[in-house]
Design a protein around this motif. Structure first.
Motif, PDB file in Angstrom:
ATOM      1  N   HIS A   1       0.848  -1.185   0.000  1.00  0.00           N
ATOM      2  CA  HIS A   1       0.000   0.000   0.000  1.00  0.00           C
ATOM      3  C   HIS A   1       0.883   1.235   0.000  1.00  0.00           C
TER       4      HIS A   1
ATOM      5  N   LEU B   1       0.323   4.991   1.130  1.00  0.00           N
ATOM      6  CA  LEU B   1      -0.696   5.707   1.888  1.00  0.00           C
ATOM      7  C   LEU B   1      -0.303   7.154   2.141  1.00  0.00           C
TER       8      LEU B   1
ATOM      9  N   LEU C   1      -7.311   1.191   5.903  1.00  0.00           N
ATOM     10  CA  LEU C   1      -7.349  -0.049   5.128  1.00  0.00           C
ATOM     11  C   LEU C   1      -8.621  -0.866   5.364  1.00  0.00           C
TER      12      LEU C   1
END
Length: 153
Positions: A11, A13, A29
């Motif tokens: 991910h 972010l 998430l």
């Protein structure tokens, strides 16, 4: 941007580096199996694995875990050991209210990874800081011992 690997998925972010990992996992998430308990790393409800070690996600800044592997309760059962721990929890009817159990399972799995056949003292040390308000500690110990003895399929 913070790069993070959670449950084997990468991910990128856009979150503050000082945001606790717990809130990234839950709110960003959407993995809500990890629970908020005390917010000061004393109860264990927020336990996740960081590179295989049990850590308290409520006080761990996400910036400190960038590039490391995070595993939550949603994925711990994908490993043979995690699956055995979850099965032992069911067989020993550990869960009552269930709130602390994701943290308990994460700590137990990390303990058994380090110490495959733990003594009572090692279980006490490995599970220290995981509070169960329903007091299922004897069931937790029995489940850990069964996995440690290889009694699980």
């Amino acid at each position: 941007m913070i790069q993070l690997s959670v449950n084997g998925e990468r991910h990128e972010l856009d979150v503050p580096a000082d945001m606790p990992l717990l809130w990234v996992v839950r709110d960003v998430l959407g993995l809500t199996g990890t629970k908020f308990g005390c917010g000061i790393a004393q109860c264990g409800a927020c336990t996740v694995h960081l590179d295989g070690e049990a850590v308290r996600s409520c006080v761990l800044p996400v910036g400190a875990v960038a590039g490391r592997a995070v595993t939550t309760i949603e994925a711990v059962g994908e490993s043979a050991l995690g699956s055995q721990v979850q099965q032992a929890w069911l067989e020993h009817e550990v869960v009552q209210c269930g709130y602390c159990q994701s943290g308990q399972i994460m700590s137990a799995t990390a303990l058994l990874q380090r110490q495959p056949n733990p003594s009572d003292a090692e279980i006490d040390a490995g599970m220290a800081g995981n509070i169960c308000r329903c007091a299922t500690y004897t069931r937790i110990r029995a489940a850990i011992k069964d996995v440690g003895k290889g009694d699980q399929a």
